[in-house]
Design an enzyme around this catalytic site. Structure first.
Site, mmCIF file in Angstrom:
data_model
loop_
_atom_site.group_PDB
_atom_site.id
_atom_site.type_symbol
_atom_site.label_atom_id
_atom_site.label_comp_id
_atom_site.label_asym_id
_atom_site.label_seq_id
_atom_site.Cartn_x
_atom_site.Cartn_y
_atom_site.Cartn_z
ATOM 1 N N TYR A 75 28.633 77.693 62.920
ATOM 2 C CA TYR A 75 28.918 76.317 63.392
ATOM 3 C C TYR A 75 28.192 75.876 64.759
ATOM 4 O O TYR A 75 28.929 75.486 65.593
ATOM 5 C CB TYR A 75 30.408 75.988 63.356
ATOM 6 C CG TYR A 75 31.049 76.691 62.130
ATOM 7 C CD1 TYR A 75 31.115 75.693 60.903
ATOM 8 C CD2 TYR A 75 31.819 77.775 61.910
ATOM 9 C CE1 TYR A 75 31.407 76.216 59.988
ATOM 10 C CE2 TYR A 75 32.132 78.276 60.877
ATOM 11 C CZ TYR A 75 32.237 77.387 59.694
ATOM 12 O OH TYR A 75 32.807 77.883 58.456
ATOM 13 N N TYR B 223 40.869 75.696 53.281
ATOM 14 C CA TYR B 223 39.446 75.913 53.439
ATOM 15 C C TYR B 223 38.865 77.064 52.239
ATOM 16 O O TYR B 223 39.604 77.949 51.982
ATOM 17 C CB TYR B 223 39.338 76.764 54.810
ATOM 18 C CG TYR B 223 37.972 77.236 55.048
ATOM 19 C CD1 TYR B 223 36.983 76.506 55.479
ATOM 20 C CD2 TYR B 223 37.655 78.380 54.662
ATOM 21 C CE1 TYR B 223 35.654 76.876 55.756
ATOM 22 C CE2 TYR B 223 36.430 79.029 54.976
ATOM 23 C CZ TYR B 223 35.340 78.066 55.338
ATOM 24 O OH TYR B 223 34.056 78.628 55.534
ATOM 25 N N ASP C 65 42.571 81.341 45.558
ATOM 26 C CA ASP C 65 41.360 81.805 46.546
ATOM 27 C C ASP C 65 42.172 82.735 47.662
ATOM 28 O O ASP C 65 42.816 82.282 48.563
ATOM 29 C CB ASP C 65 40.687 80.916 47.530
ATOM 30 C CG ASP C 65 39.668 80.960 48.511
ATOM 31 O OD1 ASP C 65 39.680 82.426 48.631
ATOM 32 O OD2 ASP C 65 39.019 80.413 48.786
ATOM 33 N N LYS D 251 36.251 89.034 52.142
ATOM 34 C CA LYS D 251 36.606 89.348 53.348
ATOM 35 C C LYS D 251 36.838 90.797 53.623
ATOM 36 O O LYS D 251 35.819 91.582 53.639
ATOM 37 C CB LYS D 251 37.519 88.243 53.813
ATOM 38 C CG LYS D 251 37.092 86.934 54.314
ATOM 39 C CD LYS D 251 37.790 86.274 55.228
ATOM 40 C CE LYS D 251 36.933 85.246 55.865
ATOM 41 N NZ LYS D 251 37.162 83.982 55.420
HETATM 42 C C1 LIG Z 1 36.331 82.958 54.659
HETATM 43 C C2 LIG Z 1 36.620 82.211 53.438
HETATM 44 C C3 LIG Z 1 35.830 81.668 52.434
HETATM 45 C C4 LIG Z 1 34.499 81.972 52.534
HETATM 46 O O1 LIG Z 1 34.254 83.303 52.528
HETATM 47 P P1 LIG Z 1 32.670 83.577 53.093
HETATM 48 O O2 LIG Z 1 32.326 85.064 52.777
HETATM 49 O O3 LIG Z 1 32.569 83.260 54.508
HETATM 50 O O4 LIG Z 1 31.585 82.754 52.360
HETATM 51 C C5 LIG Z 1 36.483 81.155 51.195
HETATM 52 N N1 LIG Z 1 37.897 80.935 51.118
HETATM 53 C C6 LIG Z 1 38.487 81.316 52.038
HETATM 54 C C7 LIG Z 1 40.287 81.280 51.852
HETATM 55 C C8 LIG Z 1 38.157 81.932 53.214
HETATM 56 O O5 LIG Z 1 39.091 82.352 54.209
#
Ligand SMILES: *Cc1c(COP(=O)(O)O)cnc(C)c1O
Length: 434
Positions: free
Chosen positions: A22, A154, A255, A284
């Site tokens: 960013y 997000y 997610d 992550k």
């Molecule tokens: C970080 C994140 C993503 C994206 O993951 P990247 O490895 O950065 O592409 C998608 N969804 C959630 C909930 C996240 O915290």
């Protein structure tokens, strides 16, 4: 080996050539140069505000749950490196990927049986969306090609994930005219422990029903909305979504890229609600923060649905799919997590955060203080001055990365009580001075 760059030299080259998350180009902020990391500490190439080492309050964006330079993860990486760091996954397979996929099926909700290994969280969300759209296409209902989500979310920075991020105020508002137009519910009411709001429940049910003919899937972050605002909501809304999706022929995607692997106090946040999604993304903390890897899991219904269509394949195949090195480390990280009483550690950190952040509640400029699992958040009543807040934390010997109106932490699970207390002092100082 070339001579190491001096920190000043390194920073000048960084500013001239290297893009940061960013960030503008050339860079305007002075990033700290990290030389190495071990346990919960980042070692700086040169002291900053008198500190040579910083306790990492961010787990490198939710990922380094076991801390840095962990002997078990190092060994897994080294062992795999000696065998092979990568081979293509088309037409070939290998033990690290097979073991990891099997392990993920074992530890996630029971209906999730099939695993697509992707190279980042955003890509795993792209794959999840592709699975859902293709499922309905195969079922002869191609009009079901939109997504429904709630505001404040997000899901990553690539195109489809951006389209389901919070459409207002976020980084992605910039692209609102170009992105696929998705269907947005209001943000879920705040509070993990709050009684479900009946008006909101009706709003969710009505919206899913009203758009059923054009909706492939509902996609949400369960229980914790992370980068969209660090907000917690009642697990009851996840049960409402599950029922509404079942009643209206809509798939449900969780997610769990930020929430997975224990962060919220359950192994996966879906566990708070006792419901299972049709598709789930993890990332992550999957490799304990060592390497980039993510996974999209789906049910047999979704997989078989796709396979029974005119195009019976999932047309996706990243070059580094199933990377053996990342998969081997991920297996070791999952085993390391499950081989300890992680629930106790997460609870211990949560207790430390509650105690240490209590003094911020009611302080001038502070709107809210909240803790769930091993996540601590101080929300201000104003946009944080990121430089001042970062400086205040560094003076306390802690690395934090505040954003918007939020100073927050999700420490590695191995963070000792004294270091949790130190992180809390830094969060409070950053909230005061930012
Ligand atoms: C970080 C994140 C993503 C994206 O993951 P990247 O490895 O950065 O592409 C998608 N969804 C959630 C909930 C996240 O915290």
């Amino acid at each position: 080996m070339p001579d190491p760059l001096r920190p000043a030299e390194l920073r000048a080259l960084d500013r001239a050539h290297v893009w940061h998350p960013y960030g503008p180009m050339p860079g305007r902020q002075e990033p700290l140069v990290v030389e190495s990391a071990s346990g919960v500490r980042l070692r700086l190439a040169e002291p900053s505000h008198g500190q040579h080492e910083l306790v990492d309050g961010m787990s490198s964006w939710w990922s380094a749950v076991h801390g840095y330079n962990h002997p078990v993860l190092n060994e897994a990486a080294r062992g795999q490196l000696d065998r092979m760091s990568h081979v293509m996954f088309g037409g070939l397979t290998h033990e690290p990927a097979v073991r990891l996929a099997t392990r993920l099926v074992e530890i996630t909700p029971e209906p999730l049986q099939h695993v697509f290994l992707a190279d980042s969280g955003s890509v795993s969300v792209e794959v999840a969306v592709k699975m859902c759209l293709q499922y309905w296409r195969s079922a002869g209902r191609p009009a079901k090609n939109r997504l429904l989500t709630w505001r404040g979310g997000y899901h990553g920075d690539t195109w489809q994930p951006m389209s389901v991020c919070d459409p207002e105020g976020g980084m992605h508002e910039l692209w609102s005219g170009s992105l696929p137009r998705q269907i947005f519910a209001d943000a879920p009411p705040d509070g993990f422990d709050a009684e479900p709001d009946e008006t909101y429940v009706r709003h969710l049910r009505d919206l899913v029903a009203a758009h059923a003919d054009e909706t492939a899937a509902v996609i949400v972050e369960p229980v914790v909305q992370g980068a969209g605002g660090m907000r917690f909501h009642s697990p009851a809304y996840l049960r409402v979504l599950r029922e509404a999706c079942d009643a209206n022929d809509v798939l449900l995607v969780f997610d769990e890229i930020a929430t997975g692997f224990g962060r919220t106090g359950q192994l996966f946040a879906a566990g708070h609600a006792g419901v299972s999604p049709d598709v789930m993304c993890v990332g992550k903390a999957l490799t304990g923060g060592y390497l980039t890897l993510a996974a999209t899991l789906c049910t047999s219904r979704v997989a078989e649905g796709i396979s029974s269509g005119d195009v019976p394949v999932l047309a996706h195949g990243p070059t580094f799919m199933g990377n053996p090195l990342a998969s081997a480390v991920a297996c070791a990280s999952v085993d390391l997590l499950l081989g300890q009483d992680w629930e106790l550690e997460v609870k211990r950190i949560g207790t430390g955060l509650r105690q240490g952040l209590a003094e911020a509640a009611g302080a001038p400029g502070v709107r809210d203080v909240r803790v769930l699992g091993a996540i601590g958040v101080v929300q201000l009543d104003h946009e944080v001055d990121m430089e001042a807040a970062t400086r205040a934390a560094v003076r306390e010997g802690v690395w934090l990365r505040p954003f918007r109106d939020l100073v927050y932490t999700m420490p590695p699970y191995v963070t000792g009580d004294d270091d949790v207390a130190r992180i809390c002092r830094a969060v409070c100082a950053a909230a005061r001075e930012g």
